[in-house]
Scaffold this active site. Structure first.
Site, short mmCIF file in Angstrom:
data_model
loop_
_atom_site.label_atom_id
_atom_site.label_comp_id
_atom_site.label_asym_id
_atom_site.label_seq_id
_atom_site.Cartn_x
_atom_site.Cartn_y
_atom_site.Cartn_z
N TYR A 124 4.40 1.28 6.76
CA TYR A 124 4.15 0.87 5.36
C TYR A 124 5.35 0.10 4.79
CZ TYR A 124 2.88 1.64 0.40
OH TYR A 124 2.57 1.49 -0.92
N LYS A 128 5.45 -3.74 3.50
CA LYS A 128 5.81 -4.04 2.11
C LYS A 128 7.06 -4.93 2.04
CE LYS A 128 2.45 -1.89 0.07
NZ LYS A 128 1.44 -2.66 -0.69
#
Ligand code: NAP
Length: 247
Positions: free
Chosen positions: A155, A159
């Site tokens: 993640y 990001k």
């Protein structure tokens, strides 16, 4: 109503932060396409909330990681509203686990939705925006894209990737009247975070200088600012909306 009669696609806006963004934009006079992956009930709820407040919206199912779905999302938006002025790349998922336990499928799923989805949607709207020589794109990154986080290597990488993507595309499109910025939310209470054990939420709270967990609306009003003419001299930026968590 500075944005009156603009048209926006907000990916993943059936619930959570995306829903708050869709409502905030609709209140500013924007016609909104409420994109979702599977929860049509939630997306229809968002549309109803917008209509009840006097705004215009339609729900469109599309998996942002699939080219054919993204093409259909763009086609439907153009058929419905005739143009696209604003794209908010908000759709996102988590598959949290420590690196040694992380499966290739956990990595691929997060990259597909959170990073490839941003690429596919941005590329798809950019053709029309380049032609009309105007447009605004906001990508939803995360505090962990700036700081990293144990248990979120996939993640956080996606990001952080969004931030590099935002700057690159901002440079490519600046001379053509298209602005591209990112927002990095901190810990915001939604379905994504609501399932964390109580103890973990208390620990997170201790790391937030402003002393409270964020609300989807805290992010939505910053997105509204970024897409508005008030931010017309801003591009390639990442604004943290995190109660001071990252500083
Ligand atoms: P959420 O409540 O879990 O909602 C996620 C939304 O994304 C849903 O509408 C979902 O659709 C949609 N979605 C998921 N996969 C999709 C796909 N492949 N194609 C299209 N739509 C898809 O999440 P949230 O907390 O609001 O998060 C929104 C964004 O903010 C994400 O990018 C997230 O990474 C980011 N963010 C969140 C936080 C936080 O603390 N919550 C912090 C930093 C960043 P369905 O409803 O159909 O499933």
């Amino acid at each position: 109503m500075m944005l009156k009669d603009s048209v926006a696609i907000v990916t993943g806006s059936g619930r959570g932060i995306g829903r708050a963004i869709a409502l905030e934009l609709a209140t500013a006079g924007v016609k909104v396409v409420v994109n979702y992956a599977g929860r049509s009930d939630k997306a229809e709820e968002t549309v109803e909330l917008i209509r009840a407040a006097g705004g215009e919206a339609v729900a469109v199912q599309a998996d942002v990681s699939q080219q054919a779905d993204v093409d259909r999302l763009i086609r439907t938006t153009l058929e419905q509203f005739g143009k696209i002025d604003i794209l908010v790349n908000n759709a996102g998922i988590t598959r949290d686990t420590l690196l040694l336990r992380m499966k290739e499928a956990d990595w691929d799923a997060v990259m597909a939705t959170n990073l490839k989805g941003v690429f596919l949607c941005t590329k798809a709207v950019s053709k029309g925006m380049l032609k009309q020589r105007s447009g605004v794109i906001v990508n939803i990154s995360s505090v962990v894209g700036l700081s990293g986080n144990a248990g979120q290597a996939n993640y956080a990488a996606a990001k952080a990737g969004i931030i590099g993507f935002t700057k690159s595309v901002a440079k490519e499109f600046a001379s053509r009247g298209i602005r591209v910025n990112a927002v990095a939310p901190g810990y915001i209470l939604t379905d994504m975070t609501g399932t964390l054990p109580e103890g973990m939420q208390t620990d997170i709270l201790r790391g937030i200088p402003l002393g409270r967990i964020g609300r989807p609306e805290d992010v939505a009003c910053v997105v509204r600012f970024l897409v508005s003419p008030e931010a017309s001299y801003m591009t390639g930026q990442t604004l943290s909306v995190d109660g001071g968590m990252e500083m």
